[in-house]
Design an enzyme around this catalytic site. Structure first.
Site, PDB file in Angstrom:
ATOM      1  N   GLU A  55       0.815  -1.225   0.000  1.00 47.53           N
ATOM      2  CA  GLU A  55       0.000   0.000   0.000  1.00 47.53           C
ATOM      3  C   GLU A  55       0.847   1.272   0.000  1.00 47.53           C
ATOM      4  O   GLU A  55       0.810   2.065   0.954  1.00 47.53           O
ATOM      5  CB  GLU A  55      -0.955   0.002   1.201  1.00 47.53           C
ATOM      6  CG  GLU A  55      -2.001  -1.079   1.135  1.00 47.53           C
ATOM      7  CD  GLU A  55      -3.071  -0.954   2.217  1.00 47.53           C
ATOM      8  OE1 GLU A  55      -2.820  -0.283   3.227  1.00 47.53           O
ATOM      9  OE2 GLU A  55      -4.152  -1.528   2.040  1.00 47.53           O
ATOM     10  N   GLU A  84      -6.716  -7.636  -0.568  1.00 44.84           N
ATOM     11  CA  GLU A  84      -7.118  -7.627   0.842  1.00 44.84           C
ATOM     12  C   GLU A  84      -8.576  -7.218   0.953  1.00 44.84           C
ATOM     13  O   GLU A  84      -9.009  -6.269   0.300  1.00 44.84           O
ATOM     14  CB  GLU A  84      -6.331  -6.583   1.647  1.00 44.84           C
ATOM     15  CG  GLU A  84      -4.913  -6.898   1.948  1.00 44.84           C
ATOM     16  CD  GLU A  84      -4.283  -5.777   2.795  1.00 44.84           C
ATOM     17  OE1 GLU A  84      -5.013  -5.036   3.481  1.00 44.84           O
ATOM     18  OE2 GLU A  84      -3.052  -5.642   2.730  1.00 44.84           O
TER      19      GLU A  84
HETATM   20  C1  GAL Z   1      -4.439  -2.563   5.091  1.00 42.56           C
HETATM   21  C2  GAL Z   1      -3.008  -3.064   5.251  1.00 42.56           C
HETATM   22  C3  GAL Z   1      -2.943  -4.344   6.058  1.00 42.56           C
HETATM   23  C4  GAL Z   1      -3.805  -4.221   7.278  1.00 42.56           C
HETATM   24  C5  GAL Z   1      -5.227  -3.882   6.870  1.00 42.56           C
HETATM   25  C6  GAL Z   1      -6.174  -3.782   8.021  1.00 42.56           C
HETATM   26  O1  GAL Z   1      -4.452  -1.204   4.820  1.00 42.56           O
HETATM   27  O2  GAL Z   1      -2.412  -3.290   4.007  1.00 42.56           O
HETATM   28  O3  GAL Z   1      -1.603  -4.585   6.404  1.00 42.56           O
HETATM   29  O4  GAL Z   1      -3.286  -3.228   8.100  1.00 42.56           O
HETATM   30  O5  GAL Z   1      -5.221  -2.654   6.223  1.00 42.56           O
HETATM   31  O6  GAL Z   1      -7.481  -3.477   7.599  1.00 42.56           O
END
Ligand code: GAL
Length: 708
Positions: free
Chosen positions: A160, A315
């Site tokens: 990110e 994710e």
């Molecule tokens: C994202 C990040 C992850 C985790 C996740 C939690 O932004 O890439 O590592 O922190 O959020 O929602």
């Protein structure tokens, strides 16, 4: 050295397509013994890929130049034996403590001049040559060791980019900014012209005098701000490219980094050219009624960043996050349903953050595939069920989504808008999302298009709030209309040119061939304010009436107009659209049809919504920010003119066609009955011959059958 590589190798081990399913896997947070249990659970859940080592720099290089890969070797081997592919991270998103202590210049500095420290993550100055050297070295060592390992199917560079720290204001960054400006502007005079430095005595005599837009007494220079946004996006990209190059020396495996929807600071359209597969992290608010709409928006965007190629959802969460003020859970079925929705919109992988819920650290209460209560958790059966569903959908991999409706987005315009001290608030992506939502609710998958996209072939193109507009893009939109596209443009558009200079002689005039309008002035309603005067005693002020005492802008639809007839068809009684935020004074050419006028205050009677035929298509303009009913009506009008016919579906149901599959998604709280559906429901293996009942929050995926 660049070697040929193919994204196919991420998804086709042994030639069999796989719709990947998995999560971030962080074994460094756990004792070694947990690996066997994790792998058994992964197999039970149908996991096919995990992202490993994203935050493992401190474990992999505990001291400068001392690498300890043994544990990672064991993890990768064990995953490989279990047939689980690895998306291997370069581990560079959170540098170890020793790096910042030895080289404080690798730590970022805020606009106020505060240097951020170790103890969280992403404490990185993107312009630091030291950081770039150390991160590329780690990427190189990993690629050397694992670059040809058969388990490794994807490289996950950093994590990110720009999240937490998108800009750095340190001296190193300032020097890099000056170099970037020297490349962009041949002479300091050109920079002075582009930034309008004649204003407030901001003129520079040489590039050496120019700094970053750090804390200033009043408004910073908008040109400098916009360039600093572009520069910062480019610097982060340079970090990515440095690691990518280091990997390519040793590995042919596809390389990517994870995006965050339409994250304003990073120009993802530019970045998309450098990733082998576009990947996204997405966390819609589970209790919002608009969560499904949000999932559709970001998925359409991700597919479009790669010009229609499938993307990976890198994710999402199985249920609640931990970073909102209130972290609500997803309702039963929603994790599965919205995952299938992402596949419908073009995802070839459904990955979560994270595999096993942490027991310490800032994300202890973030849900995971394996939660604190393990297999007993109510989410576990859904995790396993989704694994089965995705396995049944493997033939979807690689197939495309066709869209007739497009939404125009331009990061460069967004940089200008965010930097300009504009006539009204910068609402970020609100207008894009609102218009995407209008198309989504009407049943259209939407392609997001960019200034460099091919605009030909779309039946409808929506252009919401394109504040800075180039002559080339204006010409491309006009050409599309001539060729038959219905173009809908909304205020404020074409206020600046693409260099940030205000347009004289009427805003949006570069679109006058298409729209037949020019904007003479912007007006904004005053907005709702607390009562300021007491009429019993404030005998002068109480008699003064400020224009527009609410946020709303009244609109009167021209009786009998095409818009009026469209509204009649939408609902009874016929909706009365309202505007808000913007109200513009328009000058019209003769052949422009007025669909609605403003009805309030000084603008009463002025045109608010207009239409002009243009070649085989046409141009609609909205001089205000329309509410949902107004947007729906304009879209329906354009749809009728473009001869589009969206499917008739029960409330709550979305239907998306991807390749030879039709995804029927019931987002609603009631069972939905559909008729006229034919095909094999690949999720259940049952044949559908007309009637189909979808329980609440559930999906069916119908595949065309040869003999059907
Ligand atoms: C994202 C990040 C992850 C985790 C996740 C939690 O932004 O890439 O590592 O922190 O959020 O929602």
């Amino acid at each position: 050295m660049t070697r040929p590589h193919s994204i196919l190798s991420t998804s086709t081990p042994g030639g069999v397509p796989v719709l990947h399913y998995g999560a971030d896997y962080n074994p460094e947070q756990w004792p070694d013994e947990i690996l066997a249990e994790d792998i058994a659970l992964m197999r039970e859940a149908g996991v096919t890929m995990v992202s490993v080592a994203i935050f493992a720099w401190a474990e992999l290089e505990p001291r400068d130049g001392e690498f300890t890969f043994e544990r990672l070797d064991t993890v990768i081997e064990a995953l490989h034996e279990a047939g689980i592919a690895v998306d291997l991270a370069t581990a560079t998103a959170s540098p170890p403590a020793w790096l910042g202590l030895a080289y404080p210049e690798t730590l970022p500095v805020t606009r106020e001049g505060v240097r951020l420290g170790h103890g969280s993550r992403q404490h990185i100055c993107p312009s630091s040559p030291v950081f770039r050297r150390y991160s590329a070295r780690l990427a190189s060592r990993l690629a050397e060791r694992y670059g040809t390992h058969p388990a490794v199917r994807l490289w996950h560079v950093s994590n990110e980019y720009g999240n937490h720290v998108a800009r750095c204001y340190c001296e190193t960054s300032a020097a890099a900014f000056r170099d970037w400006l020297r490349e962009r502007y041949a002479t300091i005079e050109e920079l002075n012209e582009a930034w309008g430095t004649a204003f407030w005595s901001q003129r520079y005599d040489s590039f050496d005098e120019v700094g970053v837009p750090a804390a200033t007494p009043s408004f910073p220079n908008p040109g400098q701000e916009a360039d600093f946004s572009r520069f910062s996006s480019d610097e982060l990209l340079a970090c990515y490219l440095a690691e990518k190059e280091a990997i390519r020396e040793h590995s042919n495996v596809p390389i990517t980094t994870n995006f965050m929807a339409d994250f304003p600071p990073v120009n993802y359209r530019e970045w998309a050219r450098h990733v082998d597969v576009v990947t996204d992290d997405s966390y819609p608010e589970p209790v919002s009624q608009l969560a499904a709409r949000e999932a559709a928006y970001v998925s359409d965007l991700m597919r479009s960043l790669g010009d229609g190629r499938p993307f990976y959802l890198m994710e999402q969460t199985t249920s609640a996050v931990q970073w909102r003020e209130r972290n609500s859970r997803k309702r039963p079925g929603v994790f599965t349903l919205q995952s299938l929705q992402r596949v419908a919109h073009g995802a070839d992988a459904i990955m979560q953050f994270q595999w096993r819920q942490s027991v310490r650290g800032a994300e202890t209460f973030h849900s995971a595939m394996v939660s604190h209560s393990g297999r007993e958790s109510t989410i576990w059966p859904e995790v396993v069920g989704l694994g089965h569903d995705l396995a049944a959908l493997s033939d979807v991999v690689g197939s495309r989504v066709h869209a007739d409706v497009a939404l125009l987005m331009d990061w460069d315009s967004r940089f200008h808008r965010a930097s300009a001290i504009g006539p009204g608030p910068d609402r970020g992506d609100a207008a894009l999302r609102a218009w995407h939502g209008t198309a989504f609710e009407r049943g259209y998958p939407v392609d997001v298009v960019f200034p460099d996209s091919d605009l030909r072939g779309y039946r409808v193109i929506i252009v919401p709030e394109l504040f800075a507009l180039s002559a080339d893009l204006a010409a491309a939109l006009t050409d599309a209309a001539h060729a038959g596209t219905q173009v809908i443009v909304t205020a404020p558009t074409g206020v600046l040119d693409d260099t940030g200079r205000a347009i004289e002689g009427g805003y949006a005039s570069m679109l006058s061939d298409l729209l037949g309008i020019r904007v003479l002035e912007h007006r904004l309603p005053a907005g709702a304010r607390p009562r300021e005067v007491d009429p019993r005693v404030d005998t002068i002020s109480a008699h003064i009436h400020p224009a527009g005492a609410t946020d709303e802008v009244g609109i009167e639809v021209v009786p009998g107009s095409a818009l009026d007839r469209t509204l009649e068809r939408i609902a009874h009684p016929k909706p009365a659209p309202r505007g808000s935020l913007w109200a513009e004074e328009l000058a019209l050419e003769d052949d422009v049809e007025v669909l609605a006028t403003f009805s309030d205050d000084d603008l009463a009677g002025w045109p608010a919504l207009t239409y002009r035929p243009c070649g085989a298509g046409g141009g609609t303009y909205a001089a205000t920010d329309l509410d949902a009913a107004g947007r729906a009506a304009l879209l329906r009008l354009a749809e009728a003119r473009a001869r589009l016919c969206p499917p008739e579906l029960p409330g709550g149901v979305e239907s998306v066609r991807r390749g030879e599959f039709t995804f029927l998604l019931n987002h609603g709280e009631r069972a939905a009955e559909l008729s006229g559906q034919v095909g094999l429901n690949v999720l259940t293996g049952t044949r559908v011959t007309g009637h189909l009942v979808l329980p609440p929050r559930s999906a069916a995926v119908l595949r065309e059958e040869e003999d059907a």
